[in-house]
Motif scaffolding. Structure first.
Motif, PDB file in Angstrom:
ATOM      1  N   LEU A 100      -8.027  -5.233   3.006  1.00  0.00           N
ATOM      2  CA  LEU A 100      -7.856  -4.524   1.738  1.00  0.00           C
ATOM      3  C   LEU A 100      -6.734  -5.143   0.912  1.00  0.00           C
ATOM      4  O   LEU A 100      -6.849  -5.268  -0.314  1.00  0.00           O
ATOM      5  N   LEU A 101      -5.644  -5.522   1.571  1.00  0.00           N
ATOM      6  CA  LEU A 101      -4.546  -6.175   0.854  1.00  0.00           C
ATOM      7  C   LEU A 101      -4.983  -7.529   0.294  1.00  0.00           C
ATOM      8  O   LEU A 101      -4.682  -7.868  -0.859  1.00  0.00           O
ATOM      9  N   LYS A 102      -5.717  -8.290   1.085  1.00  0.00           N
ATOM     10  CA  LYS A 102      -6.181  -9.596   0.617  1.00  0.00           C
ATOM     11  C   LYS A 102      -7.144  -9.453  -0.570  1.00  0.00           C
ATOM     12  O   LYS A 102      -7.154 -10.300  -1.474  1.00  0.00           O
ATOM     13  N   ARG A 103      -7.941  -8.396  -0.586  1.00  0.00           N
ATOM     14  CA  ARG A 103      -8.875  -8.191  -1.693  1.00  0.00           C
ATOM     15  C   ARG A 103      -8.157  -8.014  -3.026  1.00  0.00           C
ATOM     16  O   ARG A 103      -8.720  -8.325  -4.082  1.00  0.00           O
ATOM     17  N   ILE A 104      -6.937  -7.473  -3.011  1.00  0.00           N
ATOM     18  CA  ILE A 104      -6.205  -7.298  -4.276  1.00  0.00           C
ATOM     19  C   ILE A 104      -5.243  -8.457  -4.516  1.00  0.00           C
ATOM     20  O   ILE A 104      -4.451  -8.427  -5.462  1.00  0.00           O
ATOM     21  N   ALA A 154       8.111  13.829   0.584  1.00  0.00           N
ATOM     22  CA  ALA A 154       8.658  13.048   1.702  1.00  0.00           C
ATOM     23  C   ALA A 154       8.182  11.607   1.657  1.00  0.00           C
ATOM     24  O   ALA A 154       8.821  10.717   2.232  1.00  0.00           O
ATOM     25  N   LEU A 155       7.056  11.371   0.995  1.00  0.00           N
ATOM     26  CA  LEU A 155       6.529  10.029   0.763  1.00  0.00           C
ATOM     27  C   LEU A 155       6.104   9.916  -0.699  1.00  0.00           C
ATOM     28  O   LEU A 155       5.792  10.924  -1.344  1.00  0.00           O
ATOM     29  N   VAL A 156       6.070   8.681  -1.184  1.00  0.00           N
ATOM     30  CA  VAL A 156       5.626   8.408  -2.553  1.00  0.00           C
ATOM     31  C   VAL A 156       4.458   7.439  -2.483  1.00  0.00           C
ATOM     32  O   VAL A 156       4.518   6.422  -1.770  1.00  0.00           O
ATOM     33  N   ARG A 157       3.388   7.750  -3.218  1.00  0.00           N
ATOM     34  CA  ARG A 157       2.246   6.842  -3.281  1.00  0.00           C
ATOM     35  C   ARG A 157       2.480   5.820  -4.375  1.00  0.00           C
ATOM     36  O   ARG A 157       2.774   6.174  -5.528  1.00  0.00           O
ATOM     37  N   LEU A 158       2.345   4.545  -4.050  1.00  0.00           N
ATOM     38  CA  LEU A 158       2.524   3.480  -5.026  1.00  0.00           C
ATOM     39  C   LEU A 158       1.293   3.359  -5.915  1.00  0.00           C
ATOM     40  O   LEU A 158       0.160   3.425  -5.440  1.00  0.00           O
ATOM     41  N   SER A 159       1.536   3.181  -7.197  1.00  0.00           N
ATOM     42  CA  SER A 159       0.464   2.918  -8.157  1.00  0.00           C
ATOM     43  C   SER A 159       0.391   1.408  -8.365  1.00  0.00           C
ATOM     44  O   SER A 159       1.384   0.781  -8.746  1.00  0.00           O
ATOM     45  N   ILE A 160      -0.764   0.827  -8.103  1.00  0.00           N
ATOM     46  CA  ILE A 160      -0.905  -0.629  -8.103  1.00  0.00           C
ATOM     47  C   ILE A 160      -1.481  -1.090  -9.441  1.00  0.00           C
ATOM     48  O   ILE A 160      -2.510  -0.585  -9.898  1.00  0.00           O
ATOM     49  N   SER A 161      -0.804  -2.047 -10.080  1.00  0.00           N
ATOM     50  CA  SER A 161      -1.310  -2.626 -11.327  1.00  0.00           C
ATOM     51  C   SER A 161      -2.580  -3.420 -11.043  1.00  0.00           C
ATOM     52  O   SER A 161      -2.677  -4.115 -10.033  1.00  0.00           O
ATOM     53  N   GLY A 162      -3.550  -3.320 -11.957  1.00  0.00           N
ATOM     54  CA  GLY A 162      -4.781  -4.080 -11.772  1.00  0.00           C
ATOM     55  C   GLY A 162      -5.746  -3.359 -10.847  1.00  0.00           C
ATOM     56  O   GLY A 162      -5.916  -2.141 -10.911  1.00  0.00           O
ATOM     57  N   PRO A 192      -7.249  -1.392  -7.886  1.00  0.00           N
ATOM     58  CA  PRO A 192      -6.750  -0.520  -6.819  1.00  0.00           C
ATOM     59  C   PRO A 192      -7.321  -0.926  -5.462  1.00  0.00           C
ATOM     60  O   PRO A 192      -8.281  -1.702  -5.375  1.00  0.00           O
ATOM     61  N   LEU A 193      -6.718  -0.397  -4.407  1.00  0.00           N
ATOM     62  CA  LEU A 193      -7.248  -0.633  -3.064  1.00  0.00           C
ATOM     63  C   LEU A 193      -8.625  -0.002  -2.930  1.00  0.00           C
ATOM     64  O   LEU A 193      -8.870   1.096  -3.437  1.00  0.00           O
ATOM     65  N   ASP A 194      -9.529  -0.679  -2.237  1.00  0.00           N
ATOM     66  CA  ASP A 194     -10.814  -0.086  -1.904  1.00  0.00           C
ATOM     67  C   ASP A 194     -10.618   1.053  -0.901  1.00  0.00           C
ATOM     68  O   ASP A 194      -9.577   1.144  -0.229  1.00  0.00           O
ATOM     69  N   SER A 195     -11.633   1.890  -0.779  1.00  0.00           N
ATOM     70  CA  SER A 195     -11.610   2.990   0.187  1.00  0.00           C
ATOM     71  C   SER A 195     -12.163   2.534   1.526  1.00  0.00           C
ATOM     72  O   SER A 195     -12.931   1.561   1.606  1.00  0.00           O
ATOM     73  N   PHE A 196     -11.795   3.254   2.577  1.00  0.00           N
ATOM     74  CA  PHE A 196     -12.469   3.114   3.862  1.00  0.00           C
ATOM     75  C   PHE A 196     -13.831   3.802   3.775  1.00  0.00           C
ATOM     76  O   PHE A 196     -13.966   4.830   3.107  1.00  0.00           O
ATOM     77  N   GLU A 197     -14.808   3.255   4.446  1.00  0.00           N
ATOM     78  CA  GLU A 197     -16.033   4.006   4.722  1.00  0.00           C
ATOM     79  C   GLU A 197     -15.755   4.957   5.885  1.00  0.00           C
ATOM     80  O   GLU A 197     -15.045   4.589   6.819  1.00  0.00           O
ATOM     81  N   LEU A 198     -16.303   6.154   5.825  1.00  0.00           N
ATOM     82  CA  LEU A 198     -16.324   7.044   6.987  1.00  0.00           C
ATOM     83  C   LEU A 198     -17.699   6.866   7.606  1.00  0.00           C
ATOM     84  O   LEU A 198     -18.702   7.339   7.075  1.00  0.00           O
ATOM     85  N   ARG A 199     -17.749   6.134   8.706  1.00  0.00           N
ATOM     86  CA  ARG A 199     -19.022   5.683   9.269  1.00  0.00           C
ATOM     87  C   ARG A 199     -19.309   6.403  10.575  1.00  0.00           C
ATOM     88  O   ARG A 199     -18.390   6.762  11.325  1.00  0.00           O
ATOM     89  N   CYS A 200     -20.585   6.634  10.843  1.00  0.00           N
ATOM     90  CA  CYS A 200     -21.032   7.263  12.078  1.00  0.00           C
ATOM     91  C   CYS A 200     -21.934   6.286  12.823  1.00  0.00           C
ATOM     92  O   CYS A 200     -22.971   5.863  12.306  1.00  0.00           O
ATOM     93  N   ALA A 201     -21.524   5.916  14.051  1.00  0.00           N
ATOM     94  CA  ALA A 201     -22.308   5.004  14.890  1.00  0.00           C
ATOM     95  C   ALA A 201     -23.039   5.795  15.957  1.00  0.00           C
ATOM     96  O   ALA A 201     -22.558   6.835  16.428  1.00  0.00           O
TER      97      ALA A 201
END
Length: 208
Positions: free
Chosen positions: A116-120, A163-171, A173-182
């Motif tokens: 995900l980091l590499k994608r951005i 207690a935590l801060v979410r960073l807002s990313i320029s350009g 955004p991070l993709d989401s995880f799939e919630l997958r069922c195997a």
């Protein structure tokens, strides 16, 4: 009985309400739920110890049938005292210069967040600590050790409490995880009903 294996964070933060609602409409069914890492979940499905395995992913698993039930946003979070917390938005350069708290490099979870980091465009970054347990990742982020990339559902309470801060990313955004069922066929009827219930609850479209 309905036997499940679920990724630890999904099991704690996303599954209980949906499991409870299904149980209310399925009297007499005994539920057996295992929790563990992505690797644990997939191993239990492959061994047919469980009928269904629920886990975050970024794509299909080559040797198992699976369906996407929903999606989970990924958040980059820091302590409110971290230098990046004061910025209205952060750039790829800011993220590349930061230190991170990650899962173990050998884990599927690490490989997903790294992708995900590499994608951005964050291709290289420093790792301050590798940690197997998510609770430690969150606590280390709260104590200012570095940036953590986590499923949003796992830190909602910390974000609301400040207690935590979410960073807002320029350009981009991070993709989401799939919630997958195997699973492996033949799938018990109750397992298929539960999978359909989760898909409906998590708002994923039914497969064609």
């Amino acid at each position: 009985a309905l036997s499940l294996a679920v990724h630890r964070e999904f099991g704690q933060y996303r599954l209980p309400a949906h499991l409870a609602s299904f149980a209310r409409h399925s009297p007499g069914i005994r539920f057996v739920t295992h929790a563990g890492t992505i690797e644990d979940v997939l191993a239990l499905v492959r061994a047919r110890t469980v009928s269904l395995g629920l886990f975050p992913s970024l794509g299909a698993i080559s040797d198992l049938d699976s369906v996407v039930l929903g999606h989970e946003p990924v958040a980059m979070v820091v302590s409110p005292h971290h230098p990046l917390a004061r910025k209205p938005s952060v750039t790829v350069a800011d993220l590349a210069a930061a230190s991170y708290i990650t899962g173990l490099r050998s884990s599927s979870y690490f490989r997903m967040t790294d992708r995900l980091l590499k994608r951005i465009g964050v291709n290289r970054y420093g790792i301050a600590m590798e940690v197997q347990d998510f609770g430690m990742v969150r606590e280390l982020a709260r104590h200012g050790v570095g940036v953590a990339s986590v499923a949003l559902c796992t830190v909602q309470d910390d974000l609301r409490a400040g207690a935590l801060v979410r960073l807002s990313i320029s350009g981009r955004p991070l993709d989401s995880f799939e919630l997958r069922c195997a699973y492996r066929d033949p799938l018990p009827e109750v397992a298929r009903r539960f999978m359909d219930h989760l898909r409906e609850q998590l708002n994923a479209p039914s497969p064609a």
